[in-house]
Design an enzyme around this catalytic site. Structure first.
Site, PDB file in Angstrom:
ATOM      1  N   THR A 161     -15.178 -21.386 -21.081  1.00 33.55           N
ATOM      2  CA  THR A 161     -15.617 -20.609 -22.246  1.00 33.55           C
ATOM      3  C   THR A 161     -15.236 -21.300 -23.548  1.00 33.55           C
ATOM      4  O   THR A 161     -15.971 -21.258 -24.528  1.00 33.55           O
ATOM      5  CB  THR A 161     -14.975 -19.210 -22.199  1.00 33.55           C
ATOM      6  OG1 THR A 161     -15.284 -18.600 -20.946  1.00 33.55           O
ATOM      7  CG2 THR A 161     -15.501 -18.334 -23.321  1.00 33.55           C
ATOM      8  N   ASP A 196      -2.478 -15.161 -19.621  1.00 39.45           N
ATOM      9  CA  ASP A 196      -3.719 -15.536 -18.929  1.00 39.45           C
ATOM     10  C   ASP A 196      -3.435 -16.486 -17.774  1.00 39.45           C
ATOM     11  O   ASP A 196      -4.120 -17.496 -17.597  1.00 39.45           O
ATOM     12  CB  ASP A 196      -4.713 -16.165 -19.900  1.00 39.45           C
ATOM     13  CG  ASP A 196      -6.135 -16.223 -19.322  1.00 39.45           C
ATOM     14  OD1 ASP A 196      -6.431 -15.421 -18.401  1.00 39.45           O
ATOM     15  OD2 ASP A 196      -6.935 -17.046 -19.779  1.00 39.45           O
TER      16      ASP A 196
END
Length: 392
Positions: free
Chosen positions: A105, A220
């Site tokens: 991303t 994350d």
């Protein structure tokens, strides 16, 4: 070694840094090639190699000396803001693109040759979009902060350099091996040996202890963000393969030669603060307090590690879902009832998942398929024991 007691207390300045435009943003000026690009450069280089340039015969070595500093032609970014490149292009006069290593991303990761250090490096090229550029500056700040401590060298990816090139933040790091996810994928999602899982667990917990001592929360952690230091592996017999029409080579699986790992992607890393209620972590590795909107802190990293270790033991993500209530029901199925104090504190966002102090399941179930997905999961102890190999 610097003392870990000297922990930062002031929040990191997350504003994008401004700096003077540097030479690498425009590339070195070579008079003979200054106005040339694309096919014109190729034609001139070809002519020079053949000794047809107007200045007389030019040696191949001299030609290569000129070519190595040529700035690639200007190309528009693709529709998603990714940098468009060709293998062999220069990224400034220092780096030459050798291959594409991955994409996400955030942008792309390229393998590049560092002419100054005479080594291969990994360069993370961020999409030319403001929010990703801002996140990249946060990551650079975190990486530079971590690099101040000797202990980070054994657990966190090391930043070498960074620069801004044609509206793309470029972060130069040491070149490592594949991510745990990529290793699983290329290994047909076969589980890791339990001895390797133990070593990975030890390193992950040591890394988190180091980060948490600095009041940092990664937020994350997932197999994609944990890289093996070395790409080398060996093939060993896989006795779990069914004898019914096995695929070619399926009697063997890959095992890393080294279990050494490093954690990457600190773009979402934050200092511990109160009232952190925004959603963090990739879905499969998201802690229950995050889903229920209770706020989160260091434990959300530990939860992610637990999910990762089960995935390494089984070859599959533990919670394969994209719906919150189903996700919470899977947690209860695998681990037992969620603590009452958590369900009681669920905020307005989480109340639709809770009724009278208990999870609203199966009453709130969206479909029969959802119920089946939950019911087929075994308890955690059984799940692990069914998949791990006996320790040597």
């Amino acid at each position: 070694m610097e003392c870990l007691a000297e922990m930062p207390h002031a929040p990191l300045d997350r504003r994008p840094r401004k700096r003077q435009r540097l030479g690498w943003d425009v590339g070195p000026e070579i008079p003979q090639l200054k106005k040339l690009c694309g096919e014109e450069v190729a034609n001139v280089i070809s002519a020079m190699t053949m000794g047809l340039s107007s200045g007389g015969i030019v040696s191949s070595q001299e030609t290569q000396g000129l070519f190595r500093f040529v700035t690639p032609p200007l190309r528009e970014d693709d529709k998603d803001g990714h940098y468009v490149f060709a293998v062999g292009d220069n990224l400034t006069s220092r780096y030459r693109i050798n291959a594409k290593m991955g994409e996400g991303t955030f942008g792309q990761v390229l393998e590049c040759w560092d002419r100054e250090r005479k080594e291969m490096v990994a360069i993370k090229i961020i999409r030319g979009i403001k929010k990703y550029r801002d996140a990249a500056m946060i990551e650079i700040g975190m990486l530079e902060q971590l690099c101040k401590y000797e202990k980070s060298r054994s657990s966190c990816v090391q930043i070498r350099n960074w620069f801004d090139y044609r509206n793309h933040i470029c972060i130069v790091c040491e070149k490592l091996g594949p991510s745990l996810y990529d290793f699983l994928r290329k290994n047909s999602y076969r589980s890791f040996p339990v001895a390797i899982v133990r070593e990975v667990a030890k390193q992950l917990l040591e890394c988190l202890a180091f980060m948490h001592d600095l009041r940092l929360i990664h937020t994350d952690l997932k197999p994609e963000n944990i890289l093996l230091v070395s790409p080398e592996y060996i093939k060993v017999p896989d006795y779990k393969v069914s004898s019914c029409s096995p695929k070619e080579g399926s009697y063997y699986k890959r095992v890393p030669k080294s279990s050494s790992i490093k954690v990457i992607d600190f773009g979402s890393t934050t200092y511990d603060q109160q009232d952190q209620t925004y959603v963090v972590s990739t879905r499969h590795y998201r802690a229950p307090e995050v889903i229920l909107g209770l706020g989160w802190s260091y434990p959300c990293d530990i939860w992610s590690v637990g999910c990762i270790l089960v995935e390494l033991c089984t070859g599959e993500a533990l919670f394969q879902t994209h719906e919150n209530l189903e996700h919470l029901a899977m947690m209860e199925r695998v681990l037992g009832p969620l603590p009452y104090h958590m369900l009681k504190k669920a905020d307005r966002h989480g109340e639709k998942y809770v009724r009278k102090g208990r999870l609203n399941w199966p009453e709130g179930c969206a479909s029969r398929e959802s119920m089946k997905a939950v019911m087929k999961l075994p308890r955690l102890q059984n799940l692990v024991m069914q998949n791990v190999e006996q320790a040597a």
